[in-house]
Design a protein around this motif. Structure first.
Motif, mmCIF file in Angstrom:
data_model
loop_
_atom_site.group_PDB
_atom_site.id
_atom_site.type_symbol
_atom_site.label_atom_id
_atom_site.label_comp_id
_atom_site.label_asym_id
_atom_site.label_seq_id
_atom_site.Cartn_x
_atom_site.Cartn_y
_atom_site.Cartn_z
ATOM 1 N N TRP A 81 0.802 -1.225 0.000
ATOM 2 C CA TRP A 81 0.000 0.000 0.000
ATOM 3 C C TRP A 81 0.838 1.280 0.000
ATOM 4 C CZ3 TRP A 81 0.259 3.770 3.665
ATOM 5 C CH2 TRP A 81 0.918 3.438 4.848
ATOM 6 N N SER A 82 2.098 1.169 0.421
ATOM 7 C CA SER A 82 2.946 2.364 0.459
ATOM 8 C C SER A 82 4.179 2.166 -0.415
ATOM 9 C CB SER A 82 3.399 2.655 1.898
ATOM 10 O OG SER A 82 4.286 1.647 2.343
ATOM 11 N N ARG A 83 4.709 3.263 -0.883
ATOM 12 C CA ARG A 83 5.953 3.171 -1.639
ATOM 13 C C ARG A 83 7.055 2.577 -0.766
ATOM 14 N NH1 ARG A 83 8.776 7.023 -6.017
ATOM 15 N NH2 ARG A 83 10.596 5.708 -6.289
ATOM 16 N N ALA A 84 7.051 2.929 0.512
ATOM 17 C CA ALA A 84 8.072 2.399 1.419
ATOM 18 C C ALA A 84 8.022 0.877 1.479
ATOM 19 C CB ALA A 84 7.905 2.999 2.814
ATOM 20 N N SER A 85 6.817 0.304 1.455
ATOM 21 C CA SER A 85 6.718 -1.163 1.508
ATOM 22 C C SER A 85 7.245 -1.787 0.221
ATOM 23 C CB SER A 85 5.277 -1.601 1.779
ATOM 24 O OG SER A 85 4.404 -1.250 0.719
ATOM 25 N N ARG A 86 6.992 -1.154 -0.893
ATOM 26 C CA ARG A 86 7.520 -1.658 -2.170
ATOM 27 C C ARG A 86 9.034 -1.503 -2.216
ATOM 28 N NH1 ARG A 86 2.715 1.224 -3.396
ATOM 29 N NH2 ARG A 86 3.833 3.049 -4.170
ATOM 30 N N ASP A 87 9.515 -0.347 -1.757
ATOM 31 C CA ASP A 87 10.960 -0.105 -1.740
ATOM 32 C C ASP A 87 11.687 -1.084 -0.819
ATOM 33 O OD1 ASP A 87 10.759 1.948 -3.580
ATOM 34 O OD2 ASP A 87 10.932 3.559 -2.091
ATOM 35 N N ALA A 88 11.053 -1.479 0.281
ATOM 36 C CA ALA A 88 11.684 -2.431 1.196
ATOM 37 C C ALA A 88 11.931 -3.763 0.493
ATOM 38 C CB ALA A 88 10.811 -2.630 2.438
ATOM 39 N N TYR A 89 10.966 -4.222 -0.293
ATOM 40 C CA TYR A 89 11.169 -5.481 -1.025
ATOM 41 C C TYR A 89 12.192 -5.294 -2.140
ATOM 42 C CZ TYR A 89 7.824 -8.524 1.277
ATOM 43 O OH TYR A 89 7.189 -9.335 2.188
ATOM 44 N N LEU A 138 -8.373 2.554 1.528
ATOM 45 C CA LEU A 138 -8.461 3.151 0.193
ATOM 46 C C LEU A 138 -7.898 4.566 0.182
ATOM 47 C CD1 LEU A 138 -11.966 1.824 -0.793
ATOM 48 C CD2 LEU A 138 -9.871 1.421 -2.080
ATOM 49 N N ASP A 139 -8.268 5.350 1.191
ATOM 50 C CA ASP A 139 -7.819 6.747 1.239
ATOM 51 C C ASP A 139 -6.318 6.869 1.508
ATOM 52 O OD1 ASP A 139 -10.434 7.476 0.737
ATOM 53 O OD2 ASP A 139 -10.866 8.049 2.817
ATOM 54 N N GLY A 140 -5.729 5.887 2.189
ATOM 55 C CA GLY A 140 -4.307 5.944 2.506
ATOM 56 C C GLY A 140 -3.407 5.254 1.504
ATOM 57 N N PHE A 141 -3.998 4.649 0.482
ATOM 58 C CA PHE A 141 -3.226 3.887 -0.492
ATOM 59 C C PHE A 141 -2.343 4.814 -1.332
ATOM 60 C CE2 PHE A 141 -2.606 1.685 -4.532
ATOM 61 C CZ PHE A 141 -2.110 0.494 -4.074
ATOM 62 N N GLU A 142 -1.055 4.485 -1.438
ATOM 63 C CA GLU A 142 -0.106 5.263 -2.241
ATOM 64 C C GLU A 142 0.086 4.560 -3.576
ATOM 65 O OE1 GLU A 142 3.501 5.829 0.028
ATOM 66 O OE2 GLU A 142 2.384 6.615 1.743
ATOM 67 N N THR A 143 -0.547 5.089 -4.598
ATOM 68 C CA THR A 143 -0.508 4.486 -5.926
ATOM 69 C C THR A 143 0.907 4.544 -6.493
ATOM 70 O OG1 THR A 143 -2.787 5.164 -6.286
ATOM 71 C CG2 THR A 143 -1.518 4.571 -8.245
ATOM 72 N N PRO A 144 1.422 3.395 -6.950
ATOM 73 C CA PRO A 144 2.761 3.408 -7.540
ATOM 74 C C PRO A 144 2.788 4.213 -8.838
ATOM 75 C CG PRO A 144 1.764 1.229 -7.721
ATOM 76 C CD PRO A 144 0.819 2.077 -6.946
ATOM 77 N N THR A 145 3.962 4.740 -9.133
ATOM 78 C CA THR A 145 4.153 5.520 -10.352
ATOM 79 C C THR A 145 5.307 4.925 -11.150
ATOM 80 O OG1 THR A 145 5.630 7.024 -9.175
ATOM 81 C CG2 THR A 145 3.293 7.653 -9.283
ATOM 82 N N GLU A 148 9.044 4.475 -10.068
ATOM 83 C CA GLU A 148 9.493 3.412 -9.163
ATOM 84 C C GLU A 148 10.147 2.262 -9.921
ATOM 85 O OE1 GLU A 148 6.812 2.022 -6.078
ATOM 86 O OE2 GLU A 148 5.617 3.837 -6.320
ATOM 87 N N GLY A 149 9.921 2.191 -11.196
ATOM 88 C CA GLY A 149 10.429 1.067 -11.978
ATOM 89 C C GLY A 149 9.298 0.458 -12.776
ATOM 90 N N PRO A 150 9.511 -0.735 -13.315
ATOM 91 C CA PRO A 150 8.486 -1.343 -14.160
ATOM 92 C C PRO A 150 7.138 -1.444 -13.435
ATOM 93 C CG PRO A 150 10.526 -2.618 -14.263
ATOM 94 C CD PRO A 150 10.691 -1.599 -13.171
ATOM 95 N N LEU A 151 6.088 -1.022 -14.139
ATOM 96 C CA LEU A 151 4.742 -0.993 -13.580
ATOM 97 C C LEU A 151 3.759 -1.490 -14.628
ATOM 98 C CD1 LEU A 151 2.669 -0.044 -11.386
ATOM 99 C CD2 LEU A 151 2.752 2.213 -12.488
ATOM 100 N N VAL A 152 2.932 -2.446 -14.234
ATOM 101 C CA VAL A 152 1.871 -2.964 -15.094
ATOM 102 C C VAL A 152 0.554 -2.669 -14.380
ATOM 103 C CG1 VAL A 152 0.841 -5.033 -16.117
ATOM 104 C CG2 VAL A 152 3.334 -4.793 -16.016
ATOM 105 N N VAL A 153 -0.342 -1.965 -15.045
ATOM 106 C CA VAL A 153 -1.654 -1.669 -14.474
ATOM 107 C C VAL A 153 -2.615 -2.742 -14.955
ATOM 108 C CG1 VAL A 153 -3.541 0.002 -14.306
ATOM 109 C CG2 VAL A 153 -1.154 0.798 -14.370
#
Length: 161
Positions: A81-89, A138-145, A148-153
């Motif tokens: 849900w957060s960029r930080a969580s994605r960045d951690a992985y 939903l309101d706190g969700f940080e949509t990836p951009t 950040e790197g490869p993104l598939v919607v």
């Protein structure tokens, strides 16, 4: 041999992440699921205690590194849900050379809320999320951009996921 690919399935609770991750699993990927692991450890309510969240993620990351070292393609099924969580992985995977791709489940808000309202608490992918908490997710969700790197919607329509 090219390095493994790791898909981070990203979206709020009820967006269809598990359905998408299971489709990849049927195609030969290994699926690691935060919700399944938390459920197996006895966590039945949201939000999960932060210390328990950290332990579940540590276990998932250890499994992920083992699988990537074995050359497996892996899909990680959690909200990210957060960029930080994605960045951690991404940081955990950086030394492995694996390609990390985010799959964002883009599901309409009303569909997400209806799915969550229908949950009955029968398993890790059916944890009851009260409406006020669902709205907060939903309101706190940080949509990836794309930066950040490869993104598939992945469109989540409510009809097929």
């Amino acid at each position: 041999m090219p390095p493994p690919v790791v898909v981070l399935v990203c979206g709020p609770a009820g967006s269809g992440k598990t359905t998408h991750a299971r489709a990849l699993e049927r195609a030969g990927w290994v699926r690691l699921s935060f919700d399944d692991e938390a459920w197996a450890r006895g966590h039945r309510d949201h939000p999960v205690d932060p210390a328990a969240v950290a332990r579940v993620h540590a276990g998932l990351q250890a499994d992920l590194l083992r699988l990537v070292a074995a050359g497996r393609q892996v899909v990680v099924d959690t909200s990210f849900w957060s960029r930080a969580s994605r960045d951690a992985y991404r940081a955990v995977l950086a030394p492995t050379g694996a390609t990390v791709v985010v799959h964002l489940l883009d599901t309409p808000r009303d569909v997400v809320l209806a799915r969550l309202a229908a949950r009955r608490g029968t398993g890790g992918d059916d944890v009851v999320v009260p409406q006020e908490l669902a709205v907060a997710y939903l309101d706190g969700f940080e949509t990836p951009t794309d930066d950040e790197g490869p993104l598939v919607v992945v469109p989540g329509t409510g009809d097929d996921d």
